[in-house]
Scaffold this motif. Sequence first.
Motif, PDB file in Angstrom:
ATOM      1  N   UNK A   1       0.810  -1.217   0.000  1.00 42.32           N
ATOM      2  CA  UNK A   1       0.000   0.000   0.000  1.00 42.32           C
ATOM      3  C   UNK A   1       0.843   1.267   0.000  1.00 42.32           C
ATOM      4  N   UNK A   2       2.001   1.236   0.685  1.00 37.06           N
ATOM      5  CA  UNK A   2       2.736   2.476   0.918  1.00 37.06           C
ATOM      6  C   UNK A   2       4.055   2.587   0.158  1.00 37.06           C
ATOM      7  N   UNK A   3       4.641   1.486  -0.275  1.00 37.70           N
ATOM      8  CA  UNK A   3       5.894   1.564  -1.028  1.00 37.70           C
ATOM      9  C   UNK A   3       5.722   2.318  -2.351  1.00 37.70           C
ATOM     10  N   UNK A   4       4.662   2.039  -3.147  1.00 36.65           N
ATOM     11  CA  UNK A   4       4.526   2.802  -4.398  1.00 36.65           C
ATOM     12  C   UNK A   4       4.385   4.302  -4.168  1.00 36.65           C
ATOM     13  N   UNK A   5       3.658   4.692  -3.134  1.00 36.25           N
ATOM     14  CA  UNK A   5       3.496   6.119  -2.832  1.00 36.25           C
ATOM     15  C   UNK A   5       4.843   6.737  -2.471  1.00 36.25           C
TER      16      UNK A   5
ATOM     17  N   UNK B   1       7.813   2.750  -9.808  1.00 33.49           N
ATOM     18  CA  UNK B   1       7.255   2.500  -8.482  1.00 33.49           C
ATOM     19  C   UNK B   1       6.553   1.149  -8.438  1.00 33.49           C
ATOM     20  N   UNK B   2       5.835   0.835  -9.514  1.00 30.87           N
ATOM     21  CA  UNK B   2       5.176  -0.469  -9.571  1.00 30.87           C
ATOM     22  C   UNK B   2       6.173  -1.608  -9.599  1.00 30.87           C
ATOM     23  N   UNK B   3       7.270  -1.422 -10.320  1.00 29.34           N
ATOM     24  CA  UNK B   3       8.292  -2.466 -10.373  1.00 29.34           C
ATOM     25  C   UNK B   3       8.970  -2.653  -9.022  1.00 29.34           C
ATOM     26  N   UNK B   4       9.088  -1.578  -8.260  1.00 30.56           N
ATOM     27  CA  UNK B   4       9.722  -1.691  -6.936  1.00 30.56           C
ATOM     28  C   UNK B   4       8.941  -2.627  -6.032  1.00 30.56           C
ATOM     29  N   UNK B   5       7.634  -2.445  -5.982  1.00 29.68           N
ATOM     30  CA  UNK B   5       6.827  -3.329  -5.137  1.00 29.68           C
ATOM     31  C   UNK B   5       6.635  -4.686  -5.794  1.00 29.68           C
ATOM     32  N   UNK B   6       6.749  -4.740  -7.130  1.00 30.21           N
ATOM     33  CA  UNK B   6       6.622  -6.023  -7.829  1.00 30.21           C
ATOM     34  C   UNK B   6       7.775  -6.952  -7.508  1.00 30.21           C
ATOM     35  N   UNK B   7       8.886  -6.411  -7.002  1.00 33.64           N
ATOM     36  CA  UNK B   7      10.000  -7.268  -6.600  1.00 33.64           C
ATOM     37  C   UNK B   7       9.564  -8.267  -5.538  1.00 33.64           C
ATOM     38  N   UNK B   8       8.574  -7.888  -4.738  1.00 32.46           N
ATOM     39  CA  UNK B   8       8.018  -8.818  -3.749  1.00 32.46           C
ATOM     40  C   UNK B   8       7.405 -10.029  -4.451  1.00 32.46           C
ATOM     41  N   UNK B   9       6.795  -9.788  -5.621  1.00 28.81           N
ATOM     42  CA  UNK B   9       6.174 -10.862  -6.391  1.00 28.81           C
ATOM     43  C   UNK B   9       7.204 -11.798  -6.993  1.00 28.81           C
ATOM     44  N   UNK B  10       8.450 -11.379  -7.052  1.00 31.19           N
ATOM     45  CA  UNK B  10       9.522 -12.246  -7.543  1.00 31.19           C
ATOM     46  C   UNK B  10      10.060 -13.112  -6.412  1.00 31.19           C
ATOM     47  N   UNK B  11      10.293 -12.496  -5.262  1.00 29.07           N
ATOM     48  CA  UNK B  11      10.879 -13.232  -4.143  1.00 29.07           C
ATOM     49  C   UNK B  11       9.962 -14.289  -3.562  1.00 29.07           C
ATOM     50  N   UNK B  12       8.663 -13.988  -3.486  1.00 30.11           N
ATOM     51  CA  UNK B  12       7.722 -14.908  -2.842  1.00 30.11           C
ATOM     52  C   UNK B  12       7.672 -16.272  -3.536  1.00 30.11           C
ATOM     53  N   UNK B  13       7.402 -16.345  -4.857  1.00 34.65           N
ATOM     54  CA  UNK B  13       7.347 -17.661  -5.495  1.00 34.65           C
ATOM     55  C   UNK B  13       8.676 -18.413  -5.462  1.00 34.65           C
ATOM     56  N   UNK B  14       9.797 -17.681  -5.543  1.00 41.65           N
ATOM     57  CA  UNK B  14      11.106 -18.343  -5.473  1.00 41.65           C
ATOM     58  C   UNK B  14      11.259 -19.062  -4.141  1.00 41.65           C
ATOM     59  N   UNK B  15      10.944 -18.368  -3.054  1.00 39.57           N
ATOM     60  CA  UNK B  15      11.063 -18.979  -1.732  1.00 39.57           C
ATOM     61  C   UNK B  15      10.066 -20.123  -1.559  1.00 39.57           C
ATOM     62  N   UNK B  16       8.830 -19.908  -2.011  1.00 37.33           N
ATOM     63  CA  UNK B  16       7.802 -20.937  -1.850  1.00 37.33           C
ATOM     64  C   UNK B  16       8.161 -22.211  -2.593  1.00 37.33           C
TER      65      UNK B  16
ATOM     66  N   UNK C   1       6.747   2.252   7.780  1.00 35.36           N
ATOM     67  CA  UNK C   1       7.732   1.208   7.491  1.00 35.36           C
ATOM     68  C   UNK C   1       8.373   0.675   8.772  1.00 35.36           C
ATOM     69  N   UNK C   2       8.579   1.551   9.737  1.00 33.69           N
ATOM     70  CA  UNK C   2       9.084   1.087  11.036  1.00 33.69           C
ATOM     71  C   UNK C   2       8.048   0.191  11.705  1.00 33.69           C
TER      72      UNK C   2
END
Length: 502
Positions: free
Chosen positions: A310-314, A327-342, A476-477
């Motif tokens: 919710x707040x990283x793109x802003x 900004x969208x790609x920055x938060x999309x990095x989460x979408x890369x890490x999650x499936x790799x770990x899973x 973020x804190x």
Amino acid sequence: MAPVGRGLRLVVTSSTAAPVTRASVGLRSDRGPILASVMLSTALVAIDTTILATAVPAVVEDLGGFTQFPWLFSTYLLAQAVTTPIYGKLADVFGRKPLMLLGIGLFVLGSVLCALSWSMTALIVFRAVQGLGAGAIQPAGVTIMGDIYSVAERAVAQSYVAGVWATAAVVGPTLGGVFSEHLSWRWIFWINVPLGALAAVVLARRFHETAAAEARSERRPIDVAGAVLLAAAAVLVLLGLLEGGIRWAWWSPAGVAIFASAAVLLGAFIAVERRVADPVLPLWVFRDRVLNAATIGAFVVGMVMLGVTSYVPVYAQRVLGAGAIVAGLAVAALAIGWPIAASTAGRVYVRWGFRPCLLAGSVFGLAGTGIVALVGPDSPVWLLALGCLVLGLGLGYVASPGIVAAQSAVAWRNRGVATGTNMFARSVGSAVGVAVFGAVANGVVASHVGGGRAAGEVDLEALPVGVLDPALHAVFVGVLLASLALVVAGLVMPNRFEPVSE
């Protein structure tokens, strides 16, 4: 009863080497189409959570009702979240396939009605129908994967679904903009019809289970009173969290009354569940160590993911000066890490156990949220993306193994309950994240600009950087502190236990 002994070694035996026999899928090759059907159904649910965001101006221009449009999202999410644990129980009573087909049918029906909507009120009501279908698709789909894949294989299967959700968070708003700008916002809903029909046909033809007939022969009673009380209490809790500080002040009579009423209903629900023979949500679920660990993990995952997405793109756009795509790609990095770990988690928990897997996730989670919390106005955008990537790894090592552990710790007849409870916990975590992080951000804004505006009344994107930076940094804190609870989930999880099989 407690479904499994504790302190035992996780051994790859017949229960982990082959799918359970309650779901007869014919050839092993049938599992691929079934997984594809589940993924497609899940994609429809996930995308419809966000696809309307960029189409709101077109919808309002056509139907009016600007002040009502937030309910397009709240109604859908409420109907979905509230019914998830109930559908999970019904999947144990009637079988996964009937519930999955029911969910797809309701979702497609709701989509057709939404596409034909003549007013904002009608669209809101029909979004609730969609949400009722989504509430069945989620637990039934994940439970089906628990039925047809072994313990060691489930992590990879779950990674595909995790990838669907992560991708939908990025693709949904883009599709909404394309449809509303070049076609019509109504195509957002029409497109669900053929895709939903395809998913239903594949599932109906390829997935065969004996559970429905066996359950009917057992004549397990349906806990109607418990289901009604649980749904009513959940609606009030989630509504209070989503609308508190926005439509009413937290400590106003309305704000206090809604949570007090929820507490009364929860008390009545517990009293009913203690007496009925086959409760909709057995209370032993909250006494089981494996399920508690998985539930804690799911709750924190929902909360942390909400705070970041919710707040990283802003922050990337308004503080770091990045464009919308970056900004969208920055938060999309989460979408890369999650499936790799899973996808790699299965090798971790089969070899070392679920506790090391969840603890590894907590380390990645803390590192990722720590990086995000350290980002400042002079930081490069790639550092924000790095934090999201590392956090994605952490969530992947917690969420998917948590569901696998919960499903493995109970017998077949309770697998839907375990899955539904886990997914409901994530929904509640997201709602808590909305309330907590919104209050944190607006509290900091109030301290800088003064005024008594309630949380949610401040447009963060309209604030000067000097106010926006400390407000989002405080969020973020808060996300970093919330991620500490991932460690708790790991410590609560037994390191070794023997999966239950039938």
